[in-house]
Design a protein around this motif. Structure first.
Motif, PDB file in Angstrom:
ATOM      1  N   GLU A  46       0.902  -1.254   0.003  1.00 36.78           N
ATOM      2  CA  GLU A  46       0.131  -0.116  -0.018  1.00 36.78           C
ATOM      3  C   GLU A  46       0.681   1.025  -0.186  1.00 36.78           C
ATOM      4  O   GLU A  46       1.809   1.417   0.760  1.00 36.78           O
ATOM      5  CB  GLU A  46      -0.734   0.039   1.211  1.00 36.78           C
ATOM      6  N   ASN A  60       0.285  12.425   0.686  1.00 38.41           N
ATOM      7  CA  ASN A  60       0.163  11.117   1.657  1.00 38.41           C
ATOM      8  C   ASN A  60      -1.355  10.764   1.522  1.00 38.41           C
ATOM      9  O   ASN A  60      -2.079  11.392   0.760  1.00 38.41           O
ATOM     10  CB  ASN A  60      -0.076  11.846   2.852  1.00 38.41           C
ATOM     11  N   THR A  61      -1.271   9.479   1.515  1.00 39.10           N
ATOM     12  CA  THR A  61      -2.602   8.817   1.445  1.00 39.10           C
ATOM     13  C   THR A  61      -3.554   9.235   2.577  1.00 39.10           C
ATOM     14  O   THR A  61      -3.054   9.753   3.507  1.00 39.10           O
ATOM     15  CB  THR A  61      -2.426   7.305   1.452  1.00 39.10           C
ATOM     16  N   ASP A  62      -4.614   9.093   2.218  1.00 36.41           N
ATOM     17  CA  ASP A  62      -5.816   9.610   3.176  1.00 36.41           C
ATOM     18  C   ASP A  62      -5.811   9.134   4.515  1.00 36.41           C
ATOM     19  O   ASP A  62      -5.872   9.667   5.414  1.00 36.41           O
ATOM     20  CB  ASP A  62      -7.310   9.704   2.569  1.00 36.41           C
ATOM     21  N   SER A  63      -5.379   8.035   4.743  1.00 35.44           N
ATOM     22  CA  SER A  63      -5.431   7.459   6.161  1.00 35.44           C
ATOM     23  C   SER A  63      -4.341   7.791   6.874  1.00 35.44           C
ATOM     24  O   SER A  63      -4.344   7.537   8.334  1.00 35.44           O
ATOM     25  CB  SER A  63      -5.150   5.857   5.864  1.00 35.44           C
ATOM     26  N   VAL A  64      -3.500   8.474   6.320  1.00 33.68           N
ATOM     27  CA  VAL A  64      -2.244   8.927   7.304  1.00 33.68           C
ATOM     28  C   VAL A  64      -2.003  10.551   7.261  1.00 33.68           C
ATOM     29  O   VAL A  64      -1.435  10.905   8.044  1.00 33.68           O
ATOM     30  CB  VAL A  64      -0.966   8.298   6.864  1.00 33.68           C
ATOM     31  N   LYS A  65      -2.941  11.156   6.422  1.00 34.67           N
ATOM     32  CA  LYS A  65      -2.927  12.537   6.566  1.00 34.67           C
ATOM     33  C   LYS A  65      -3.220  12.923   7.889  1.00 34.67           C
ATOM     34  O   LYS A  65      -4.187  12.694   8.969  1.00 34.67           O
ATOM     35  CB  LYS A  65      -4.073  13.135   5.384  1.00 34.67           C
ATOM     36  N   ARG A  67      -1.189  12.559  10.395  1.00 37.27           N
ATOM     37  CA  ARG A  67      -0.268  11.826  11.301  1.00 37.27           C
ATOM     38  C   ARG A  67       0.934  11.766  10.953  1.00 37.27           C
ATOM     39  O   ARG A  67       1.952  11.606  11.735  1.00 37.27           O
ATOM     40  CB  ARG A  67      -1.133  10.650  11.312  1.00 37.27           C
ATOM     41  N   LYS A  87      -1.794   3.825  15.026  1.00 32.97           N
ATOM     42  CA  LYS A  87      -2.873   3.113  15.209  1.00 32.97           C
ATOM     43  C   LYS A  87      -2.449   1.634  15.047  1.00 32.97           C
ATOM     44  O   LYS A  87      -1.646   1.398  14.522  1.00 32.97           O
ATOM     45  CB  LYS A  87      -4.073   3.587  14.456  1.00 32.97           C
ATOM     46  N   GLU A  89      -3.973  -0.307  13.015  1.00 37.31           N
ATOM     47  CA  GLU A  89      -3.818  -0.719  11.650  1.00 37.31           C
ATOM     48  C   GLU A  89      -2.699   0.060  10.809  1.00 37.31           C
ATOM     49  O   GLU A  89      -2.453  -0.497   9.715  1.00 37.31           O
ATOM     50  CB  GLU A  89      -5.316  -0.028  10.968  1.00 37.31           C
ATOM     51  N   ASP A  90      -1.901   0.445  11.503  1.00 34.27           N
ATOM     52  CA  ASP A  90      -0.642   1.043  10.808  1.00 34.27           C
ATOM     53  C   ASP A  90       0.305  -0.172  11.078  1.00 34.27           C
ATOM     54  O   ASP A  90       1.685   0.123  10.376  1.00 34.27           O
ATOM     55  CB  ASP A  90       0.071   2.434  11.558  1.00 34.27           C
TER      56      ASP A  90
END
Length: 124
Positions: A46, A60-65, A67, A87, A89-90
């Motif tokens: 990913e 950045n991909t949305d899930s890490v923006k 952070r 998190k 999920e990281d």
């Protein structure tokens, strides 16, 4: 060619921080677009973040923006990924990659060189 070696992974509690580094050797580091990718067990690789040769443009991909922050130091031939508010999920193996082209891309097959990866485990 460029050789890439990641470091900085480890075990951290949820909400904690880590900084990954990717040391580059070989051809001129500053000529490469760089990216971070990750792969969790049983999942596809990913895209996480990318940065252009100068460091002036990042994505950045949305899930890490908000952070994660990608940065580079061309004088030190090093790429970084500052990861905050981690998190569960990281959790994944994180890879740095180099692309011999000025445009950033999110597709893993657009990158020419890869490091061996560093494990990040976030406990909840």
């Amino acid at each position: 060619q460029v050789q890439l070696v990641e470091s900085g992974g480890g075990l951290v509690q949820a909400g904690g921080s880590l900084r990954l580094s990717c040391a580059a050797s070989g051809r001129t580091f500053s000529s490469y677009t760089m990216g971070w990718f990750r792969q969790a067990p049983g999942k596809e690789r990913e895209f996480v973040a990318a940065i252009d040769w100068s460091g002036g443009t990042t994505y950045n991909t949305d899930s890490v923006k908000g952070r994660f922050t990608i940065s580079r130091d061309n004088a030190k031939n090093t790429l970084y990924l500052q990861m905050n508010s981690l998190k569960s999920e990281d959790t994944a193996v994180y890879y740095c990659a180099a692309r011999n082209h000025p445009l950033t891309r999110t597709q893993w097959d657009a990158y020419d060189y890869w490091g061996q990866g560093t494990q990040v485990t976030v406990s909840s």
